[in-house]
Design a protein around this motif. Structure first.
Motif, short mmCIF file in Angstrom:
data_model
loop_
_atom_site.label_atom_id
_atom_site.label_comp_id
_atom_site.label_asym_id
_atom_site.label_seq_id
_atom_site.Cartn_x
_atom_site.Cartn_y
_atom_site.Cartn_z
N LEU A 120 0.82 -1.21 0.00
CA LEU A 120 0.00 0.00 0.00
C LEU A 120 0.86 1.26 0.00
O LEU A 120 0.53 2.26 -0.64
N PHE A 121 1.97 1.21 0.73
CA PHE A 121 2.87 2.36 0.76
C PHE A 121 3.45 2.63 -0.63
O PHE A 121 3.52 3.79 -1.06
N VAL A 122 3.87 1.59 -1.33
CA VAL A 122 4.46 1.77 -2.66
C VAL A 122 3.46 2.42 -3.61
O VAL A 122 3.79 3.34 -4.36
N ALA A 123 2.21 1.96 -3.58
CA ALA A 123 1.19 2.53 -4.47
C ALA A 123 0.99 4.01 -4.19
O ALA A 123 0.90 4.83 -5.12
N ASP A 124 0.92 4.39 -2.93
CA ASP A 124 0.73 5.80 -2.60
C ASP A 124 1.96 6.62 -2.96
O ASP A 124 1.85 7.75 -3.46
N HIS A 181 -8.17 9.52 -4.50
CA HIS A 181 -9.52 9.76 -3.98
C HIS A 181 -9.57 9.54 -2.46
O HIS A 181 -10.32 10.25 -1.77
N PHE A 182 -8.81 8.59 -1.96
CA PHE A 182 -8.78 8.36 -0.51
C PHE A 182 -8.18 9.58 0.20
O PHE A 182 -8.70 10.04 1.23
N ARG A 183 -7.11 10.14 -0.36
CA ARG A 183 -6.51 11.34 0.22
C ARG A 183 -7.47 12.52 0.17
O ARG A 183 -7.57 13.29 1.13
N THR A 220 -5.51 11.49 4.15
CA THR A 220 -4.40 10.59 4.43
C THR A 220 -4.44 9.49 3.39
O THR A 220 -5.39 9.37 2.62
N SER A 221 -3.39 8.68 3.35
CA SER A 221 -3.33 7.59 2.38
C SER A 221 -3.89 6.31 2.97
O SER A 221 -3.97 6.16 4.19
N PRO A 222 -4.27 5.34 2.13
CA PRO A 222 -4.70 4.03 2.67
C PRO A 222 -3.63 3.38 3.54
O PRO A 222 -3.94 2.80 4.58
N HIS A 223 -2.38 3.50 3.15
CA HIS A 223 -1.29 2.91 3.94
C HIS A 223 -1.22 3.56 5.32
O HIS A 223 -1.11 2.88 6.34
N ARG A 224 -1.28 4.88 5.35
CA ARG A 224 -1.19 5.60 6.64
C ARG A 224 -2.41 5.30 7.51
O ARG A 224 -2.29 5.14 8.72
#
Length: 283
Positions: free
Chosen positions: A149-153, A215-217, A222-226
């Motif tokens: 998830l971090f890599v994608a963001d 869209h999540f941000r 925030t990001s999905p990973h965070r």
């Protein structure tokens, strides 16, 4: 200004000709290579590679030839080299050089750009705290595996920042996909105790991972990973307050080890899990 990232990457060093020259390689990931390098004098002859090379100068002066000109980067500046461009590299002073750099396969950016051309950043040396911060989030520390998830963001953010420096107009995200963002949030809540992959969220929301990140941000700032990370840390705090041991808490909350847990806890709350445990128990 020196950017001291600590000593977490000093193990497993490959010795070079000079006593202090070394390269530290991070755990690999598909399409990504991360290293820290320390050199004196001329380190690399003229060469080219088929990846972006995007790095941060940490100490010393970074000196290199690129597209017919001699360039210099000082601590805190970002270097952006386009794929297949001839360049060399070395230290610009007798004090030597230390930098961290990401080699990024263009295919990862193309997947995110949805048909837009690869960003070409004309100024190979960039002063941009936002870009530097995004890059250092990938390069600090080098010892940890990268979360999907971090890599994608990270790729979604990096693509927009490179486009900005390339002079490419930013595309509007259009209407915010509130429902997709809410579905992703609910799924992350329900699965916070285990690693969640980007393809799972793609299946749940119907958006690709990079669009979902945007869209999540826009929805939750925030990001999905965070978001997933903070759910784990909140669970860890409850376990600490209930008297659980820190080592067991780290594993139960979904962290790879206690060092990983300690670093993220302190980054989120400003103090270590041990100090938190002492304070809540004293109370």
């Amino acid at each position: 200004m020196a950017y001291d990232l600590g000593n977490e990457a000093l193990g497993g060093l490959e010795r070079s000709c000079a006593e202090d020259d070394r390269i530290v390689s991070a755990p690999g990931a598909t399409g990504l290579e991360r290293i820290e390098a320390r050199f004196h004098g001329n380190a690399f002859e003229l060469h080219r590679h088929d990846t972006y090379a995007i790095g941060v100068t940490l100490d010393g002066v970074q000196r290199f030839h690129y597209r017919g000109a001699l360039r210099h980067s000082v601590p805190g500046q970002v270097i952006v080299l386009h794929p297949d461009e001839l360049h060399d590299g070395g230290a610009g002073t007798e004090d030597g050089l230390r930098y961290r750099i990401l080699y990024l396969e263009p295919s990862l950016l193309l997947d995110c750009l949805h048909g837009s051309p690869l960003p070409f950043v004309k100024d190979a040396v960039v002063s941009d705290p936002q870009l530097r911060g995004t890059l250092l989030s990938m390069l600090t520390p080098l010892t940890e595996e990268l979360d999907d998830l971090f890599v994608a963001d990270f790729i979604a953010q990096l693509a927009q920042q490179l486009k900005r420096h390339a002079g490419q107009p930013a595309k509007s995200a259009g209407k915010i996909a509130w429902r997709a963002a809410a579905l992703a949030r609910d799924y992350l809540e329900e699965n916070a105790e285990r690693p969640v992959r980007s393809d799972e969220l793609e299946a749940v929301t119907g958006l690709d991972r990079y669009a979902l990140s945007r869209h999540f941000r826009a929805t939750y700032s925030t990001s999905p990973h965070r978001f997933l990370l903070m759910r784990r840390l909140q669970r860890a705090r409850r376990m600490i307050e209930a008297g659980e041991q820190l080592a067991q808490t780290a594993v139960a909350a979904g962290f790879s080890d206690q060092s990983h847990f300690n670093r993220h806890f302190k980054k989120a709350f400003g103090l270590t899990p041990g100090r938190w445990a002492t304070l809540v128990r004293d109370a």
